[in-house]
Enzyme design. Structure first.
Site, short mmCIF file in Angstrom:
data_model
loop_
_atom_site.label_atom_id
_atom_site.label_comp_id
_atom_site.label_asym_id
_atom_site.label_seq_id
_atom_site.Cartn_x
_atom_site.Cartn_y
_atom_site.Cartn_z
N ALA A 212 2.43 -1.05 8.47
CA ALA A 212 1.99 -2.60 8.20
C ALA A 212 2.90 -3.52 8.97
O ALA A 212 2.88 -4.74 8.85
CB ALA A 212 2.28 -2.74 6.69
N CYS A 334 12.99 7.95 7.27
CA CYS A 334 13.62 7.42 6.08
C CYS A 334 13.88 8.98 5.35
O CYS A 334 13.42 9.06 4.31
CB CYS A 334 12.75 6.76 5.26
SG CYS A 334 10.96 7.02 4.90
#
Length: 393
Positions: A212, A334
């Protein structure tokens, strides 16, 4: 809702979350939201209390529990005040039976604990993966400055140039300053990762796995809208969220490119060998974000981890083709697992000649292989791995 009814509601929700974890269904936050939409009678205190019980159970149970009741029994073994609430009342859970077993208490499934151990994540470092995360924001320098911005609440200034920290649960998304694009929610580690990319005005910068566009927006601000930014992803829905976010932030993104899996090079042909910097924020297990999404370790299995590492190699190879001589490839996950960090860089350098790793210029984190790893325990951030790779001229 009575206290006993809250426990029963948590059990019902945990049953749904456990099923979702086993069958790769909807995540916990979505299931909780849907549950309470169907139960308008539950007040805000009830919703908060039930949600807290649910996440206490998720954090406590390392393996996927047999069911929601066994998960809540595990919480009751740690919190004796919950035991009397298994009272058999009309809306409460049945009384605890003589041979009932609580769910396994631990950090993660055994196979995953071995992966963490092999990655140097043990003891308090492993426990910190399931702690409570703060809420960090990035002041958008296209519209504001950290030194002068006025917000509804005062945040803690962090080391990253535009970072502020607030307590977990702060309703930042309700602020006018958020709606107007003056601040973006972004973890402190993620902000440093964008700083490490080193993008500059006048460069061509590709965000290959933009999603996004959180990091795309940070790169736009970092360069003062002076770079030619190309945001790419295979997820049409997520990539579609970038345009309104960029408009709100005043960020200029030159191109958004929807990629078809396995034939990504067709859409990327105009930029092959032309990018100054390519950011590969690769899909990963999210082990570094368990503080925010603790059921992630229930949803991960060995087959999925293998699929993810193969995908990471794939997008690294594509990213390498886009970099021009003298340019830089930044690899980010991550995750705190070496399988998704140091091992991927080692494998890349074996596959690709003419590339070398360079020092990651950030003050947080510790060296791990030929990159840097940030962790909740050492850095009070989400867990991230970042490496910078340079293509010789």
């Amino acid at each position: 809702m009575t206290p006993a009814a809250r426990v029963q509601a948590a059990i019902e929700l945990l049953d749904q979350i456990i099923e979702g974890a086993r069958n790769k269904g909807a995540p916990a936050d979505r299931l909780i939201s849907a549950y309470f939409k169907q139960r308008r009678y539950a007040g805000s205190k009830d919703r908060r209390a039930v949600r807290d019980l649910v996440y206490r159970a998720i954090r406590l149970c390392g393996e996927v529990p047999y069911d929601g009741r066994s998960a809540m029994l595990a919480v009751a073994t740690e919190d004796a005040s919950l035991v009397p609430l298994f009272d058999g009342s009309e809306h409460g859970p049945a009384k605890i039976g003589g041979g009932e077993m609580a769910a396994f208490i631990g950090t993660a499934p055994d196979w995953l604990m071995e992966k963490l151990k092999a990655s140097g994540i043990t003891g308090k470092e492993a426990e910190a993966l399931l702690g409570r995360a703060s809420l960090d924001v990035r002041v958008n320098t296209l519209k504001a400055a950290r030194d002068t911005i006025e917000l509804p609440e005062e945040g803690e200034r962090l080391a990253a140039p535009n970072a502020l920290r607030f307590p977990s649960g702060t309703q930042v998304e309700q602020w006018r300053e958020y709606r107007d694009g003056l601040v973006e929610i972004q973890d402190h580690a993620s902000q440093w990762v964008c700083e490490a990319v080193g993008a500059k005005a006048g460069e061509t910068v590709i965000d290959l796995c933009a999603g996004a566009g959180g990091k795309t927006l940070a790169l736009a601000a970092q360069t003062g809208n002076g770079a030619s930014l190309i945001a790419c992803d295979t997820d049409k829905r997520r990539l579609g969220n970038l345009a309104p976010r960029a408009a709100r932030a005043g960020a200029q993104v030159d191109h958004t490119v929807l990629l078809n899996p396995k034939v990504e090079r067709e859409a990327l042909a105009p930029w092959i060998g032309k990018a100054d910097r390519v950011l590969v924020d690769a899909p990963c297990s999210g082990s570094g974000t368990w503080r925010r999404q603790p059921e992630g370790r229930w949803r991960l299995d060995q087959a999925e981890l293998k699929r993810l590492t193969q995908l990471q190699d794939h997008v690294l190879d594509i990213g390498a083709e886009l970099v021009k001589p003298g340019g830089t490839l930044a690899f980010v996950t991550c995750s705190v697992l070496d399988d998704e960090g140091a091992n991927r860089i080692e494998a890349f350098l074996e596959r690709h000649k003419g590339w070398s790793s360079t020092k990651v210029p950030i003050p947080l984190g510790k060296a791990r292989g030929q990159g840097t790893r940030l962790s909740p325990f050492h850095d009070d951030t989400d867990g991230f791995f970042v490496a910078l790779l340079a293509l010789e001229c």
